[in-house]
Write a protein that holds these residues in place. Structure first.
Motif, PDB file in Angstrom:
ATOM      1  N   PRO A  98       0.706  -1.371   0.036  1.00  9.59           N
ATOM      2  CA  PRO A  98       0.162  -0.026  -0.019  1.00  9.59           C
ATOM      3  C   PRO A  98       1.041   1.216  -0.004  1.00  9.59           C
ATOM      4  CG  PRO A  98      -0.878  -1.601   1.487  1.00  9.59           C
ATOM      5  CD  PRO A  98       0.540  -2.046   1.072  1.00  9.59           C
ATOM      6  N   ASP A  99       1.971   1.451   0.500  1.00 12.93           N
ATOM      7  CA  ASP A  99       2.736   2.452   0.583  1.00 12.93           C
ATOM      8  C   ASP A  99       3.617   2.771  -0.335  1.00 12.93           C
ATOM      9  OD1 ASP A  99       5.671   1.476   1.536  1.00 12.93           O
ATOM     10  OD2 ASP A  99       4.339  -0.136   2.039  1.00 12.93           O
ATOM     11  N   ALA A 100       4.106   1.634  -1.217  1.00 15.96           N
ATOM     12  CA  ALA A 100       5.028   1.597  -2.064  1.00 15.96           C
ATOM     13  C   ALA A 100       5.197   2.545  -3.448  1.00 15.96           C
ATOM     14  CB  ALA A 100       5.242   0.053  -2.604  1.00 15.96           C
ATOM     15  N   LEU A 101       3.844   2.825  -3.982  1.00 15.58           N
ATOM     16  CA  LEU A 101       3.828   3.562  -5.241  1.00 15.58           C
ATOM     17  C   LEU A 101       4.035   5.039  -4.837  1.00 15.58           C
ATOM     18  CD1 LEU A 101       1.046   1.667  -7.341  1.00 15.58           C
ATOM     19  CD2 LEU A 101       3.574   1.659  -7.400  1.00 15.58           C
ATOM     20  N   ASP A 102       3.315   5.417  -3.739  1.00 20.78           N
ATOM     21  CA  ASP A 102       3.494   6.873  -3.595  1.00 20.78           C
ATOM     22  C   ASP A 102       5.048   7.044  -2.936  1.00 20.78           C
ATOM     23  OD1 ASP A 102       2.526   9.631  -2.702  1.00 20.78           O
ATOM     24  OD2 ASP A 102       3.067   9.079  -0.760  1.00 20.78           O
ATOM     25  N   ALA A 103       5.467   6.284  -2.143  1.00 22.61           N
ATOM     26  CA  ALA A 103       7.050   6.300  -1.756  1.00 22.61           C
ATOM     27  C   ALA A 103       7.969   6.514  -2.936  1.00 22.61           C
ATOM     28  CB  ALA A 103       7.282   5.320  -0.813  1.00 22.61           C
ATOM     29  N   LEU A 104       7.653   5.509  -3.925  1.00 25.33           N
ATOM     30  CA  LEU A 104       8.754   5.266  -4.552  1.00 25.33           C
ATOM     31  C   LEU A 104       8.725   6.520  -5.631  1.00 25.33           C
ATOM     32  CD1 LEU A 104      10.764   3.765  -6.708  1.00 25.33           C
ATOM     33  CD2 LEU A 104       8.411   2.651  -7.746  1.00 25.33           C
ATOM     34  N   ALA A 105       7.484   7.149  -6.081  1.00 27.69           N
ATOM     35  CA  ALA A 105       7.404   8.431  -6.627  1.00 27.69           C
ATOM     36  C   ALA A 105       8.271   9.479  -5.875  1.00 27.69           C
ATOM     37  CB  ALA A 105       5.975   8.904  -7.016  1.00 27.69           C
ATOM     38  N   ARG A 106       7.968   9.686  -4.661  1.00 25.60           N
ATOM     39  CA  ARG A 106       8.690  10.795  -3.899  1.00 25.60           C
ATOM     40  C   ARG A 106      10.077  10.581  -4.006  1.00 25.60           C
ATOM     41  NH1 ARG A 106       6.531  10.135   2.018  1.00 25.60           N
ATOM     42  NH2 ARG A 106       8.333  11.781   2.278  1.00 25.60           N
TER      43      ARG A 106
END
Length: 242
Positions: free
Chosen positions: A108-116
């Motif tokens: 759940p956290d991965a895509l937003d964190a990866l973009a950041r």
């Protein structure tokens, strides 16, 4: 802890997404395909038997441990041969496997964190697995993808970490490798001269006898937060010194 990070190398399986659901789906999809296209193979190798054959192939072929695609083809080939099926089915069966292998569901956290993270520093995918970021739809977050198969050696060999650093054009000491595996990711990277970040989603106990990770988080969001704070502080220090 603060230290310079000019680039990141990032593991994929069990770091960006859990692999266990993928593995279970692969087994079932391949069995269903065999049941339709080669009933004799499906009868001889139901899911548990095919898994056992794959594990034996892995044990018996250590020279191929860097190439999981070759090992998968070898397993399918042996199953077809043993069941008297045509080897013309090998590549179609492999493609069925590979399509299922690239159906991932990120944490759940991965895509937003990866973009950041990718907005702050270059990110390279560094994996022993055979996921295809183009097929998955995440390649745009990465400068490049380097797999063990393409390199010819797998983590924790120092050479694959150094090859990624060379491609990034960044010295190992200024590259942070991020992954879930104590030995293959964190200890391997640190032994190669990189910084190491352990993504410990399962609240496991660090068990390496000599090394401690430079960073440890239970999600990629923790790393993204740390990177923002670390880089913002470095920018502020640079402004004060000019």
């Amino acid at each position: 802890m603060k230290f310079p990070v000019l680039a990141i190398t990032l593991d994929l399986d069990d770091t960006l997404w859990p692999f266990a659901p993928i593995g279970a789906r692969i087994d079932q999809v391949l069995f269903d395909w065999m049941r339709e296209h080669s009933p004799a193979t499906a009868a001889m190798y139901p899911v548990a038997a095919m898994r056992e054959l794959r594990e034996r192939s892995f044990r018996d072929n250590p020279h191929l441990h860097f190439d999981l695609s070759a090992l998968r083809r070898l397993t399918i080939q042996e199953a077809l041969e043993n069941s008297g099926a045509s080897l013309d089915l090998l590549e179609p069966a492999y493609e069925v496997f590979y399509a299922a292998r690239n159906q991932v569901e990120c944490y759940p956290d991965a895509l937003d964190a990866l973009a950041r993270i990718a907005a702050r520093v270059p990110v390279a995918a560094l994996s022993n697995g055979n996921a295809d970021l183009e097929r998955i739809g995440l390649a745009h977050h990465f400068s490049f993808q380097l797999g063990a198969r393409e390199h010819g050696a797998a983590k924790p060999e120092a050479s694959i970490f150094h090859a990624a650093c060379d491609c990034l054009g960044v010295a190992p000491a200024q590259v942070l490798h991020v992954g879930d595996h104590v030995e293959m990711d964190v200890a391997g990277a640190m032994a190669a001269g990189l910084r190491g970040c352990w993504i410990n989603r399962e609240a496991a106990t660090w068990n390496h006898p000599q090394l401690q990770p430079d960073l440890q988080f239970d999600t990629l969001t923790g790393l993204a937060d740390w990177l923002d704070a670390n880089l913002d502080a470095a920018d502020a220090d640079a402004s004060r010194s000019t």
